[in-house]
Design a protein around this motif. Sequence first.
Motif, mmCIF file in Angstrom:
data_model
loop_
_atom_site.group_PDB
_atom_site.id
_atom_site.type_symbol
_atom_site.label_atom_id
_atom_site.label_comp_id
_atom_site.label_asym_id
_atom_site.label_seq_id
_atom_site.Cartn_x
_atom_site.Cartn_y
_atom_site.Cartn_z
ATOM 1 N N TYR A 86 -5.908 6.053 -7.774
ATOM 2 C CA TYR A 86 -5.931 6.645 -6.438
ATOM 3 C C TYR A 86 -4.835 6.083 -5.534
ATOM 4 C CZ TYR A 86 -10.589 7.733 -8.193
ATOM 5 O OH TYR A 86 -11.644 8.166 -8.972
ATOM 6 N N ALA A 87 -3.924 5.277 -6.097
ATOM 7 C CA ALA A 87 -2.963 4.543 -5.276
ATOM 8 C C ALA A 87 -2.037 5.450 -4.472
ATOM 9 C CB ALA A 87 -2.147 3.601 -6.157
ATOM 10 N N GLU A 88 -1.841 6.693 -4.918
ATOM 11 C CA GLU A 88 -0.946 7.594 -4.200
ATOM 12 C C GLU A 88 -1.573 8.141 -2.922
ATOM 13 O OE1 GLU A 88 0.520 10.690 -6.707
ATOM 14 O OE2 GLU A 88 1.166 9.318 -8.297
ATOM 15 N N ALA A 89 -2.877 7.929 -2.728
ATOM 16 C CA ALA A 89 -3.552 8.533 -1.575
ATOM 17 C C ALA A 89 -3.051 7.974 -0.257
ATOM 18 C CB ALA A 89 -5.065 8.331 -1.691
ATOM 19 N N VAL A 90 -2.805 6.673 -0.193
ATOM 20 C CA VAL A 90 -2.378 6.081 1.080
ATOM 21 C C VAL A 90 -1.005 6.611 1.493
ATOM 22 C CG1 VAL A 90 -1.897 3.947 2.330
ATOM 23 C CG2 VAL A 90 -3.796 4.032 0.700
ATOM 24 N N PRO A 91 0.022 6.471 0.674
ATOM 25 C CA PRO A 91 1.310 7.036 1.096
ATOM 26 C C PRO A 91 1.281 8.557 1.223
ATOM 27 C CG PRO A 91 1.428 6.260 -1.185
ATOM 28 C CD PRO A 91 0.145 5.753 -0.611
ATOM 29 N N GLY A 92 0.467 9.212 0.401
ATOM 30 C CA GLY A 92 0.399 10.666 0.469
ATOM 31 C C GLY A 92 -0.120 11.165 1.802
ATOM 32 N N TRP A 93 -1.219 10.579 2.264
ATOM 33 C CA TRP A 93 -1.770 11.010 3.545
ATOM 34 C C TRP A 93 -0.847 10.629 4.704
ATOM 35 C CZ3 TRP A 93 -4.981 14.548 4.955
ATOM 36 C CH2 TRP A 93 -5.999 14.965 4.096
ATOM 37 N N THR A 124 -4.887 12.335 12.880
ATOM 38 C CA THR A 124 -5.902 11.887 11.933
ATOM 39 C C THR A 124 -5.352 11.695 10.523
ATOM 40 O OG1 THR A 124 -7.670 12.834 13.272
ATOM 41 C CG2 THR A 124 -8.194 12.452 10.973
ATOM 42 N N THR A 125 -4.145 12.168 10.239
ATOM 43 C CA THR A 125 -3.558 11.857 8.938
ATOM 44 C C THR A 125 -3.426 10.348 8.757
ATOM 45 O OG1 THR A 125 -1.322 12.103 9.842
ATOM 46 C CG2 THR A 125 -2.303 14.031 8.788
ATOM 47 N N VAL A 126 -3.192 9.628 9.840
ATOM 48 C CA VAL A 126 -3.124 8.164 9.770
ATOM 49 C C VAL A 126 -4.504 7.592 9.481
ATOM 50 C CG1 VAL A 126 -2.592 6.060 11.085
ATOM 51 C CG2 VAL A 126 -1.134 8.095 11.302
ATOM 52 N N SER A 127 -5.531 8.155 10.091
ATOM 53 C CA SER A 127 -6.905 7.718 9.811
ATOM 54 C C SER A 127 -7.238 7.886 8.340
ATOM 55 C CB SER A 127 -7.891 8.524 10.676
ATOM 56 O OG SER A 127 -9.216 8.154 10.428
ATOM 57 N N ARG A 128 -6.824 8.999 7.751
ATOM 58 C CA ARG A 128 -7.099 9.221 6.332
ATOM 59 C C ARG A 128 -6.385 8.181 5.462
ATOM 60 N NH1 ARG A 128 -10.705 10.404 4.240
ATOM 61 N NH2 ARG A 128 -9.901 11.554 2.475
ATOM 62 N N ALA A 129 -5.139 7.877 5.796
ATOM 63 C CA ALA A 129 -4.416 6.848 5.038
ATOM 64 C C ALA A 129 -5.117 5.501 5.162
ATOM 65 C CB ALA A 129 -2.972 6.748 5.531
ATOM 66 N N LEU A 130 -5.596 5.178 6.353
ATOM 67 C CA LEU A 130 -6.292 3.907 6.569
ATOM 68 C C LEU A 130 -7.617 3.853 5.815
ATOM 69 C CD1 LEU A 130 -5.626 3.564 10.385
ATOM 70 C CD2 LEU A 130 -4.719 2.045 8.618
ATOM 71 N N SER A 173 0.815 -1.212 0.000
ATOM 72 C CA SER A 173 0.000 0.000 0.000
ATOM 73 C C SER A 173 0.851 1.265 0.000
ATOM 74 C CB SER A 173 -0.934 0.013 1.215
ATOM 75 O OG SER A 173 -1.900 -1.014 1.134
ATOM 76 N N LEU A 174 1.983 1.222 0.678
ATOM 77 C CA LEU A 174 2.830 2.413 0.787
ATOM 78 C C LEU A 174 3.717 2.599 -0.422
ATOM 79 C CD1 LEU A 174 3.854 2.229 4.543
ATOM 80 C CD2 LEU A 174 1.909 3.378 3.504
ATOM 81 N N ARG A 175 3.909 1.541 -1.206
ATOM 82 C CA ARG A 175 4.645 1.613 -2.462
ATOM 83 C C ARG A 175 6.034 2.230 -2.246
ATOM 84 N NH1 ARG A 175 1.933 4.975 -6.104
ATOM 85 N NH2 ARG A 175 2.462 3.690 -7.914
ATOM 86 N N ILE A 176 6.760 1.631 -1.299
ATOM 87 C CA ILE A 176 8.061 2.162 -0.906
ATOM 88 C C ILE A 176 8.995 2.235 -2.115
ATOM 89 C CG2 ILE A 176 9.997 1.943 0.693
ATOM 90 C CD1 ILE A 176 7.318 2.249 2.076
#
Length: 331
Positions: A314-321, A292-298, A166-169
């Motif tokens: 939308y894949a960039e949303a998880v690492p972005g948040w 809450t930035t973690v909540s948004r990523a989740l 999900s984080l696409r390191i």
Amino acid sequence: MTTDGRRGWADAQRQDEARDWLVGRLAAAGRRVTGPVEARVRPWSLVWRVPTDAGPVWFKANNPGTVHEAGLLAVLAELAPDHLLAPIAVDAARGWSLLPDGGASLRELVGGQPDLDHWEHALTAYAALQRAVAQRVEGLLALGVPDHRPERLPALLSDLLDDWESLRIGADGGLSTETYDRLRAELPAYADRCRRLAEIGVPATIQHDDLHDGNIFATPAGGYRFFDWGDASVAHPFGTLLVTLRSIRYASEREPGDPVLTRLRDAYLEPWTDAYDRATLVEAARLAVNVTTVSRALSWRRSLDTADPARAEYAEAVPGWLAELLTPDEV
């Protein structure tokens, strides 16, 4: 039958099942469909605008990561009827809901330009909804609403940091290895902030997590009804301010810390001044916006729990948040 979002809404059998259900529920309500539906498909849901002989209605089918929304709508409409549309029908197991038309959104009403008087009243109404629901959070958790209370967030962050997919390191649009290492190092301080936020004692309640002017109906009588609860969680109420104040800031082209945003923050916090002094509430708001930035990523990770190839958009949303945890907003 349980929700099977991984089949996708291009599946004809799945669409037929949904049409049969909504036609039956409309018939039970004394309505009938009068024309073709208008569809909007996202990786996390299907929405149909359905014309009927008594005006349009809206059918929504959630995918697995947001399936709790249907049951949540029914409970919230019971607990805060002035602030939600009462569903015509819900199927909580399948994540299906059927709602009457709510009229114009706040965004449509003000033509995309933030109306601060509207926002002041809307935030006060939303706070009243949250306070009304606070005594029923165990029931919401039993429905499957995600648990993002402050005491749970450090473990959730640790788990998310283990989700390299999900984080696409190191990938384009993902976390850099440097940012990932900084987030790992931030875990103890993050846990301390969550601990302090929990100690302040503002009760957890429903937290919309995507409250902007496109998700609020403005009623002719001057009230406000809130919709699109797929990102919602049981969490610290003030986490709402992360998305809400940011959306207002961007739309009105204001800088962080602008006095207008402070005014709206204080309007939202006002209902809690019966139990807490303002300085404590402001401290809680600042902590809540950060954690809450973690909540948004989740919530984005749940929304993208599907095989729909459109999820890639939308894949960039998880690492972005998640990266936003390192650059907190000023509130």
